[in-house]
Design a protein around this motif. Structure first.
Motif, short mmCIF file in Angstrom:
data_model
loop_
_atom_site.label_atom_id
_atom_site.label_comp_id
_atom_site.label_asym_id
_atom_site.label_seq_id
_atom_site.Cartn_x
_atom_site.Cartn_y
_atom_site.Cartn_z
N SER A 1 -30.83 -24.17 44.84
CA SER A 1 -32.39 -24.64 45.05
C SER A 1 -32.68 -24.27 43.25
CB SER A 1 -33.09 -23.64 45.81
OG SER A 1 -32.87 -22.27 45.28
N ARG A 2 -31.90 -24.23 42.42
CA ARG A 2 -32.19 -24.08 40.89
C ARG A 2 -32.93 -22.73 40.47
NH1 ARG A 2 -29.95 -28.83 38.61
NH2 ARG A 2 -29.88 -30.49 40.34
N LEU A 3 -33.02 -21.76 41.39
CA LEU A 3 -33.77 -20.60 41.05
C LEU A 3 -32.75 -19.58 40.44
CD1 LEU A 3 -35.40 -19.82 44.43
CD2 LEU A 3 -36.50 -20.78 42.36
N LEU A 4 -31.34 -19.87 40.38
CA LEU A 4 -30.56 -19.14 39.64
C LEU A 4 -29.87 -20.29 38.78
CD1 LEU A 4 -29.32 -16.24 39.30
CD2 LEU A 4 -27.87 -16.95 41.11
N THR B 1 -16.99 -7.70 55.20
CA THR B 1 -16.87 -9.02 54.97
C THR B 1 -18.21 -9.63 55.19
OG1 THR B 1 -14.56 -8.64 56.01
CG2 THR B 1 -15.38 -10.86 56.26
N TYR B 2 -18.91 -9.57 56.21
CA TYR B 2 -20.14 -10.06 56.58
C TYR B 2 -21.19 -9.88 55.28
CZ TYR B 2 -18.96 -10.94 61.47
OH TYR B 2 -18.81 -11.37 62.71
N CYS B 3 -21.02 -8.73 54.74
CA CYS B 3 -21.99 -8.48 53.59
C CYS B 3 -21.52 -9.48 52.38
CB CYS B 3 -22.00 -6.89 53.13
SG CYS B 3 -22.97 -6.09 54.28
N VAL B 4 -20.33 -9.62 52.14
CA VAL B 4 -19.77 -10.18 51.06
C VAL B 4 -20.13 -11.92 51.22
CG1 VAL B 4 -17.77 -11.34 49.84
CG2 VAL B 4 -17.75 -8.73 50.22
N ALA B 5 -19.91 -12.03 52.46
CA ALA B 5 -20.11 -13.58 52.83
C ALA B 5 -21.72 -13.87 52.88
CB ALA B 5 -19.58 -13.79 54.08
N ALA B 6 -22.47 -12.91 53.09
CA ALA B 6 -23.94 -13.20 53.04
C ALA B 6 -24.45 -13.03 51.48
CB ALA B 6 -24.79 -12.02 53.88
N GLY B 7 -23.83 -12.34 50.59
CA GLY B 7 -24.03 -12.22 49.38
C GLY B 7 -23.89 -13.70 48.64
N LEU B 8 -22.59 -14.15 49.02
CA LEU B 8 -22.16 -15.38 48.43
C LEU B 8 -23.07 -16.42 48.75
CD1 LEU B 8 -18.28 -15.16 48.68
CD2 LEU B 8 -19.72 -14.93 46.56
N LEU B 9 -23.30 -16.58 50.13
CA LEU B 9 -24.31 -17.45 50.79
C LEU B 9 -25.63 -17.33 49.92
CD1 LEU B 9 -24.60 -19.84 52.53
CD2 LEU B 9 -25.50 -18.03 54.41
N ALA B 10 -26.06 -16.19 49.81
CA ALA B 10 -27.56 -16.23 48.98
C ALA B 10 -27.31 -16.69 47.61
CB ALA B 10 -28.01 -14.88 49.07
N VAL B 11 -26.19 -16.46 47.04
CA VAL B 11 -25.99 -16.79 45.35
C VAL B 11 -26.12 -18.17 45.40
CG1 VAL B 11 -24.51 -16.98 43.72
CG2 VAL B 11 -24.99 -14.60 44.62
N LEU B 12 -25.30 -18.97 46.41
CA LEU B 12 -25.04 -20.41 46.44
C LEU B 12 -26.57 -21.11 46.66
CD1 LEU B 12 -21.70 -20.99 48.28
CD2 LEU B 12 -22.26 -21.50 46.08
N LEU B 13 -27.13 -20.30 47.62
CA LEU B 13 -28.65 -20.94 48.03
C LEU B 13 -29.61 -20.98 46.77
CD1 LEU B 13 -29.19 -19.87 51.62
CD2 LEU B 13 -28.78 -22.11 51.10
N LEU B 14 -29.45 -19.94 46.16
CA LEU B 14 -30.40 -19.90 45.01
C LEU B 14 -29.72 -20.77 43.79
CD1 LEU B 14 -30.58 -15.77 44.71
CD2 LEU B 14 -32.40 -17.61 45.23
N VAL B 15 -28.50 -20.95 43.66
CA VAL B 15 -27.90 -21.91 42.75
C VAL B 15 -28.30 -23.27 43.16
CG1 VAL B 15 -25.81 -22.94 41.61
CG2 VAL B 15 -26.11 -20.33 41.96
#
Length: 185
Positions: free
Chosen positions: A165-168, A149-163
């Protein structure tokens, strides 16, 4: 345990020691404060327990009048559910079974009072009836489930941050652009 930690706990959780919900009475007990060593926190917890006992007894008798129950608010007629975080006294886990029981080779190992379990005297303060008891277990999730659960949440948070900041590129924006590209006018 300190007064500060108790106040912090009460600020986040319900500070009432006795409450009713859906017709059931619940008693929250600070089991760490039941060792009877006379500390300020322990004395307060024991006094609260006596007051709760009085209120439960008055509700069971359902008698009003000029007696000691005159000003006590009535509670639903139900056996109370004891909520605490430290186990009541028992010699060992020899009689325990189920999926969360200790391994067979460890069940016979005696518990140390005031360390593994509450003392025998403290455990007798929390008793509800002399002849009956009930137990309900609330299982904790497996460690692998928590980590996943922590890994999935961290992954989703990373994707959201990249989106953000317009890096993704946003998948929604990408889909919208594809639709606009093939749109006929």
């Amino acid at each position: 345990m300190s007064t500060y930690k108790i106040k912090r706990f009460e600020k986040v959780f319900n500070p009432k020691r006795l409450f009713s919900w859906k017709g059931m009475n619940f008693v929250m007990v600070n089991s760490v404060a039941l060792e009877g060593d006379g500390c300020h926190i322990c004395s307060k917890a024991e006094a609260e327990l006596l007051e709760i006992s009085h209120q439960l007894n008055c509700s069971r008798e359902q008698e009003r009048g000029s007696g000691p129950c005159r000003d006590v608010p009535l509670l639903p007629a139900s056996a109370p559910v004891l909520l605490q975080h430290f186990p009541l006294y028992r010699r060992s886990d020899a009689n325990c079974s189920g999926e969360d029981a200790a391994p067979l080779e460890e069940r016979g190992i005696p518990f140390k009072e005031r360390y593994d379990v509450l003392s025998r005297e403290a455990s007798q303060q929390g008793s509800m009836t002399p002849t009956e008891y009930a137990l309900a277990k609330c299982y904790l999730p497996h460690e692998a489930t928590v980590l996943a659960t922590y890994c999935v949440a961290a992954g989703l948070l990373a994707v959201l941050l990249l989106v953000h900041s317009r890096l993704l590129p946003s998948p929604f924006l990408l889909g919208w652009n594809l639709l606009r590209k093939f749109k006929t006018t």
